[in-house]
Design a protein around this motif. Sequence first.
Motif, mmCIF file in Angstrom:
data_model
loop_
_atom_site.group_PDB
_atom_site.id
_atom_site.type_symbol
_atom_site.label_atom_id
_atom_site.label_comp_id
_atom_site.label_asym_id
_atom_site.label_seq_id
_atom_site.Cartn_x
_atom_site.Cartn_y
_atom_site.Cartn_z
ATOM 1 N N TYR A 107 54.649 -26.335 18.944
ATOM 2 C CA TYR A 107 54.720 -24.887 18.823
ATOM 3 C C TYR A 107 55.287 -24.223 20.078
ATOM 4 O O TYR A 107 55.192 -24.746 21.189
ATOM 5 C CB TYR A 107 53.336 -24.310 18.542
ATOM 6 C CG TYR A 107 52.813 -24.657 17.171
ATOM 7 C CD1 TYR A 107 53.402 -24.130 16.030
ATOM 8 C CD2 TYR A 107 51.736 -25.537 17.014
ATOM 9 C CE1 TYR A 107 52.939 -24.457 14.762
ATOM 10 C CE2 TYR A 107 51.261 -25.863 15.756
ATOM 11 C CZ TYR A 107 51.864 -25.327 14.629
ATOM 12 O OH TYR A 107 51.413 -25.649 13.380
ATOM 13 N N GLY A 108 55.873 -23.046 19.850
ATOM 14 C CA GLY A 108 56.355 -22.190 20.925
ATOM 15 C C GLY A 108 56.179 -20.743 20.518
ATOM 16 O O GLY A 108 55.490 -20.431 19.534
ATOM 17 N N ASN A 109 56.812 -19.842 21.261
ATOM 18 C CA ASN A 109 56.652 -18.411 21.029
ATOM 19 C C ASN A 109 57.876 -17.748 20.413
ATOM 20 O O ASN A 109 57.789 -16.614 19.922
ATOM 21 C CB ASN A 109 56.325 -17.705 22.349
ATOM 22 C CG ASN A 109 55.024 -18.188 22.942
ATOM 23 O OD1 ASN A 109 53.967 -18.023 22.355
ATOM 24 N ND2 ASN A 109 55.094 -18.806 24.123
ATOM 25 N N SER A 110 59.028 -18.405 20.465
ATOM 26 C CA SER A 110 60.250 -17.803 19.930
ATOM 27 C C SER A 110 61.246 -18.904 19.597
ATOM 28 O O SER A 110 61.114 -20.045 20.053
ATOM 29 C CB SER A 110 60.882 -16.843 20.949
ATOM 30 O OG SER A 110 61.498 -17.578 21.995
ATOM 31 N N GLY A 111 62.264 -18.532 18.832
ATOM 32 C CA GLY A 111 63.303 -19.496 18.524
ATOM 33 C C GLY A 111 63.986 -20.013 19.768
ATOM 34 O O GLY A 111 64.444 -21.167 19.818
ATOM 35 N N SER A 112 64.069 -19.185 20.792
ATOM 36 C CA SER A 112 64.699 -19.597 22.047
ATOM 37 C C SER A 112 63.987 -20.808 22.645
ATOM 38 O O SER A 112 64.620 -21.811 23.006
ATOM 39 C CB SER A 112 64.681 -18.441 23.054
ATOM 40 O OG SER A 112 65.452 -17.349 22.619
ATOM 41 N N ASP A 113 62.658 -20.730 22.778
ATOM 42 C CA ASP A 113 61.970 -21.855 23.418
ATOM 43 C C ASP A 113 61.906 -23.066 22.489
ATOM 44 O O ASP A 113 61.808 -24.207 22.958
ATOM 45 C CB ASP A 113 60.590 -21.464 23.953
ATOM 46 C CG ASP A 113 59.591 -21.014 22.899
ATOM 47 O OD1 ASP A 113 59.480 -21.658 21.853
ATOM 48 O OD2 ASP A 113 58.907 -19.997 23.135
ATOM 49 N N GLU A 292 58.646 -40.427 16.370
ATOM 50 C CA GLU A 292 58.979 -41.211 17.557
ATOM 51 C C GLU A 292 59.769 -40.405 18.578
ATOM 52 O O GLU A 292 59.682 -40.643 19.790
ATOM 53 C CB GLU A 292 59.737 -42.490 17.182
ATOM 54 C CG GLU A 292 61.040 -42.257 16.428
ATOM 55 C CD GLU A 292 60.867 -42.292 14.921
ATOM 56 O OE1 GLU A 292 61.791 -42.790 14.247
ATOM 57 O OE2 GLU A 292 59.827 -41.818 14.423
ATOM 58 N N VAL A 293 60.534 -39.428 18.106
ATOM 59 C CA VAL A 293 61.283 -38.560 19.023
ATOM 60 C C VAL A 293 60.325 -37.616 19.743
ATOM 61 O O VAL A 293 60.354 -37.470 20.971
ATOM 62 C CB VAL A 293 62.355 -37.761 18.260
ATOM 63 C CG1 VAL A 293 63.088 -36.813 19.204
ATOM 64 C CG2 VAL A 293 63.340 -38.711 17.581
ATOM 65 N N MET A 294 59.464 -36.965 18.980
ATOM 66 C CA MET A 294 58.541 -35.989 19.554
ATOM 67 C C MET A 294 57.517 -36.657 20.471
ATOM 68 O O MET A 294 57.081 -36.067 21.471
ATOM 69 C CB MET A 294 57.824 -35.241 18.433
ATOM 70 C CG MET A 294 58.751 -34.589 17.418
ATOM 71 S SD MET A 294 59.635 -33.184 18.077
ATOM 72 C CE MET A 294 58.340 -31.947 18.008
ATOM 73 N N ASP A 295 57.133 -37.894 20.158
ATOM 74 C CA ASP A 295 56.136 -38.591 20.969
ATOM 75 C C ASP A 295 56.704 -39.103 22.290
ATOM 76 O O ASP A 295 55.955 -39.624 23.136
ATOM 77 C CB ASP A 295 55.538 -39.764 20.184
ATOM 78 C CG ASP A 295 54.633 -39.302 19.053
ATOM 79 O OD1 ASP A 295 54.244 -38.120 19.042
ATOM 80 O OD2 ASP A 295 54.334 -40.128 18.156
ATOM 81 N N ALA A 296 58.008 -38.938 22.494
ATOM 82 C CA ALA A 296 58.622 -39.394 23.740
ATOM 83 C C ALA A 296 58.282 -38.491 24.920
ATOM 84 O O ALA A 296 58.452 -38.885 26.080
ATOM 85 C CB ALA A 296 60.142 -39.465 23.578
ATOM 86 N N LEU A 297 57.796 -37.294 24.644
ATOM 87 C CA LEU A 297 57.481 -36.339 25.701
ATOM 88 C C LEU A 297 55.974 -36.151 25.764
ATOM 89 O O LEU A 297 55.325 -35.902 24.746
ATOM 90 C CB LEU A 297 58.165 -35.002 25.407
ATOM 91 C CG LEU A 297 58.219 -33.955 26.522
ATOM 92 C CD1 LEU A 297 59.028 -34.485 27.705
ATOM 93 C CD2 LEU A 297 58.841 -32.666 26.000
ATOM 94 N N ALA A 298 55.414 -36.263 26.967
ATOM 95 C CA ALA A 298 53.964 -36.137 27.144
ATOM 96 C C ALA A 298 53.596 -34.752 27.658
ATOM 97 O O ALA A 298 54.415 -34.062 28.283
ATOM 98 C CB ALA A 298 53.458 -37.196 28.111
ATOM 99 N N ALA A 299 52.367 -34.335 27.406
ATOM 100 C CA ALA A 299 51.864 -33.063 27.926
ATOM 101 C C ALA A 299 51.796 -33.122 29.459
ATOM 102 O O ALA A 299 51.525 -34.186 30.029
ATOM 103 C CB ALA A 299 50.479 -32.771 27.358
ATOM 104 N N PRO A 300 52.061 -32.014 30.153
ATOM 105 C CA PRO A 300 52.363 -30.676 29.620
ATOM 106 C C PRO A 300 53.858 -30.374 29.543
ATOM 107 O O PRO A 300 54.309 -29.299 29.940
ATOM 108 C CB PRO A 300 51.680 -29.766 30.650
ATOM 109 C CG PRO A 300 51.874 -30.497 31.954
ATOM 110 C CD PRO A 300 51.814 -31.969 31.619
ATOM 111 N N GLY A 301 54.618 -31.307 29.006
ATOM 112 C CA GLY A 301 56.068 -31.142 28.953
ATOM 113 C C GLY A 301 56.544 -30.030 28.046
ATOM 114 O O GLY A 301 57.685 -29.578 28.157
ATOM 115 N N ASN A 302 55.693 -29.596 27.101
ATOM 116 C CA ASN A 302 56.105 -28.508 26.208
ATOM 117 C C ASN A 302 54.894 -27.632 25.866
ATOM 118 O O ASN A 302 54.599 -27.369 24.710
ATOM 119 C CB ASN A 302 56.730 -29.075 24.930
ATOM 120 C CG ASN A 302 57.455 -28.007 24.136
ATOM 121 O OD1 ASN A 302 58.368 -27.364 24.637
ATOM 122 N ND2 ASN A 302 57.044 -27.792 22.893
#
Length: 443
Positions: A107-113, A292-302
Amino acid sequence: MSNKEILESEQQYYAQADRIKYFDIVIKSGKGAILTDEDDHQYIDLLSSASATNTGHSHPHVVKAIQDQAAKLIQYTPAYFANEPEAKLTPRLAKLAPIEGDVRVAYGNSGSDANDAIIKFARAYTKRQYIVSFTGAYHGSTYGSISTSGVSLNMTRKIGPLLPGVVKVPFPSPWYRLKGETDDEFSDRMFEAFKLPFETYLPADETALIEIEAIQGDGGFLKAPERYLNKVYDFAKENGIMFAVDEVNQGLGRSGTMWSIDHFPHIHPDMIAVGKSIASGLPLSAVLGRAEVMDALAAPGNVYTTAGNPVTTASANATLDVIESENLVARSAKLGAQAKEFFAKMKGKFNFIGDVRIFGLNGGIDIVDPETGKADNQAATKLITRIFELGALMITVRGNILRFQPPLVIKEAELQQAFQILEQAMQELNDGKIADPTTKMGW
């Protein structure tokens, strides 16, 4: 207070970079497809807050969900703890994703992020740096998304250097088509232009991502030729490059299908960006992607403090309820067919209408100089000004393209009334009865 009084107070302090100039009104309220300003003038909304209110303004089911949730819990950051509306929304979005295999949601706050996040996930997964996007794209205003955009010089002027490693290739816009060129010839020629960077200076094995709007929004409402986009997708798959689609403007039923990429059955993207109408205009966005793509980044990366908060996700759940229960995707396709027929009729009647591109309740109508066939920004500004005076809200993109995006809940009688307003304004322009604009408008 009146429109004039409010604006005079606001404009002393409002940053000019934050608003594209159109009409001097202050929106007071909205219901369905009807807006009311502070002077109590009403307008048929043909913009949907930049496609952020597909379910219309203040839909009662969405309003109730927001009110009920706000009375229980407005905010606690999902960066640390889940909340019930978010936990309910996450699997719903994953199941709607036009993606093969297991899906994760961020999740994010806008289409930009969301579009920034796609860059991060692609780089993390591939361990590559280069990003490919397209001319005419609008992906947002954060540094990553503004770097991949290509629709306005004011999105690069004075703010560089932008994100490194971004390469832009030409979108197959219809005005690049040669006289007498077939669909296949055009697609093949534009694909050769797409490949040129990869053959001269851009290593495919160092490229992380290709991101595209399958139907460009602010770039002019341009649908990529299917043959072309299939070739780009196959190139990405052959070279281990992530393929992502920006669905912020065109998703959630806007184009007559749930997602714009549904118009391309061969393609199953690795990630899509969703925003705007996902929560009926509340600040929420999401990246839907292969696990597998999304799991490549760990918190707090996004991580974002308010992303996926209880109120916005409650609104999003209610929004999906409305899209499903009121069959808004099919409704967009049905009413879009009526719009396509109307604008084709106008094209046959008025020689200043060039190309007409309608996909669902959604599209662009080119206003051109009849003698040269070139864009006529002044005529387009005259048109939207007169349309506004007659009681409908419409803007332009690229200076000369009418932007047509009414809420998907618009009543058929309201749509027909809007068509009458548009035809009257076009007739008056044809007859030379509309004065020249006094101020510059638009992008």
